[in-house]
Motif scaffolding. Structure first.
Motif, short mmCIF file in Angstrom:
data_model
loop_
_atom_site.label_atom_id
_atom_site.label_comp_id
_atom_site.label_asym_id
_atom_site.label_seq_id
_atom_site.Cartn_x
_atom_site.Cartn_y
_atom_site.Cartn_z
N ALA A 1 -7.83 -9.72 3.48
CA ALA A 1 -7.38 -8.77 2.47
C ALA A 1 -8.57 -8.32 1.63
O ALA A 1 -9.38 -9.15 1.18
CB ALA A 1 -6.31 -9.39 1.57
N VAL B 1 -5.52 -6.66 -3.41
CA VAL B 1 -4.81 -7.78 -4.03
C VAL B 1 -5.15 -7.91 -5.51
O VAL B 1 -4.75 -8.87 -6.17
CB VAL B 1 -5.15 -9.11 -3.30
N ARG C 1 -2.63 -8.94 -8.15
CA ARG C 1 -2.00 -10.25 -8.00
C ARG C 1 -2.91 -11.39 -8.44
O ARG C 1 -2.55 -12.57 -8.32
CB ARG C 1 -1.60 -10.47 -6.54
N ARG D 1 -4.27 -12.80 2.79
CA ARG D 1 -2.91 -12.61 2.30
C ARG D 1 -1.92 -12.90 3.41
O ARG D 1 -2.15 -12.57 4.58
CB ARG D 1 -2.73 -11.17 1.79
N ALA E 1 1.12 -12.26 5.63
CA ALA E 1 1.82 -11.06 6.05
C ALA E 1 3.32 -11.16 5.82
O ALA E 1 4.02 -10.15 5.80
CB ALA E 1 1.56 -10.80 7.54
N CYS F 1 5.04 -13.46 3.14
CA CYS F 1 5.44 -13.60 1.73
C CYS F 1 4.45 -12.97 0.76
O CYS F 1 4.69 -12.95 -0.44
CB CYS F 1 5.64 -15.07 1.38
N GLU F 2 3.31 -12.47 1.28
CA GLU F 2 2.27 -11.77 0.50
C GLU F 2 1.53 -12.68 -0.48
O GLU F 2 0.85 -12.18 -1.37
CB GLU F 2 2.85 -10.56 -0.22
#
Length: 244
Positions: A189, A194, A197, A211, A213, A215-216
């Motif tokens: 990522a 990101v 976050r 990251r 794929a 639940c992120e």
């Protein structure tokens, strides 16, 4: 039981399952004359998931055999590494093995796990539906007939549990490719993608991220990375190199 008497010998590795008075090298067992050998072994406390060869008077015999009077039965453990034909090697862990699940995922091993107790019938049904090897320290759960495949986890210490499972099944290892939270696949990522976050301290300190794929969840080499790296290095040193 009031039927034919047999002599039953458990391999040393299996005697921990039996009651103390039945852990001798050879035990006289009174059967009912109708129960299968598999049932007799389970009545000793040994889950059939842990049983390899069964020898009756020196001849290999199926668990469906009904023992007769005077027969001598030898119960051997599963041969390691154990092959699980019929599906890709995947695991399902019960609610008490959360740490083991996270460590298997850290190594890239497909390990499903429910953080809440969904009950033995649901676990066994999921094992059958998804063709996953159920890992548990619950002997009763491992005796459920709907179970597809299972294995008893012999230690209550996470380090020993991991070595037990890796040594028994020798799964392919692909460290840092699975989310330890949900078992989903990780992908590289960009920091910009990101950014929202991350805490300010993380944004200013780290530049390499992954990251999940599914639940992120975002990962980076934080304060615990050295400890996780040691787990990975130890597993690779003992159980082989990672898959490409």
């Amino acid at each position: 039981m009031n039927g034919p008497e047999i002599q039953l010998s458990l391999a040393p590795e299996l005697r921990l399952f039996a009651a103390p008075e039945r852990r001798r090298e050879r035990t006289a067992v009174m059967t009912d004359g109708a129960s299968t050998l598999g049932h007799v072994v389970e009545s000793f406390g040994v889950p059939l998931t842990e049983v390899g060869r069964l020898l009756v008077d020196g001849r290999e015999t199926a668990v469906t055999h009904v023992p007769g009077a005077g027969e001598s039965v030898e119960v051997h453990p599963v041969v390691r590494p154990q092959q699980v034909p019929g599906a890709p090697l995947r695991f399902l862990l019960d609610v008490h093995l959360g740490t083991l699940a996270r460590r298997l995922r850290l190594l890239g091993v497909d390990a499903a796990y429910e953080s809440e107790d969904i009950g033995d019938p649901a676990l066994a049904a999921r094992s059958a539906a998804q063709r996953r090897v159920l890992l548990s320290r619950d002997r009763g759960l491992l005796r459920r007939r709907e179970l597809w495949a299972g294995a008893y986890v012999y230690s209550d210490r996470p380090d020993e549990q991991l070595r037990d499972v890796l040594g028994r099944f020798t799964p392919s290892l692909a460290p840092w490719t699975r989310c330890t939270a949900c078992n989903g696949p990780l992908e590289d990522a960009d920091k910009d993608t990101v950014h929202e976050r991350l805490e300010h301290g993380t944004r200013s300190t780290y530049d390499v991220f992954a990251r999940c794929a599914a639940c992120e969840r975002v990962y980076w080499r934080g304060a615990h990375h050295a400890r996780l790296e040691a787990i990975v290095a130890g597993a690779l040193a003992e159980f082989g190199t990672p898959v490409p």
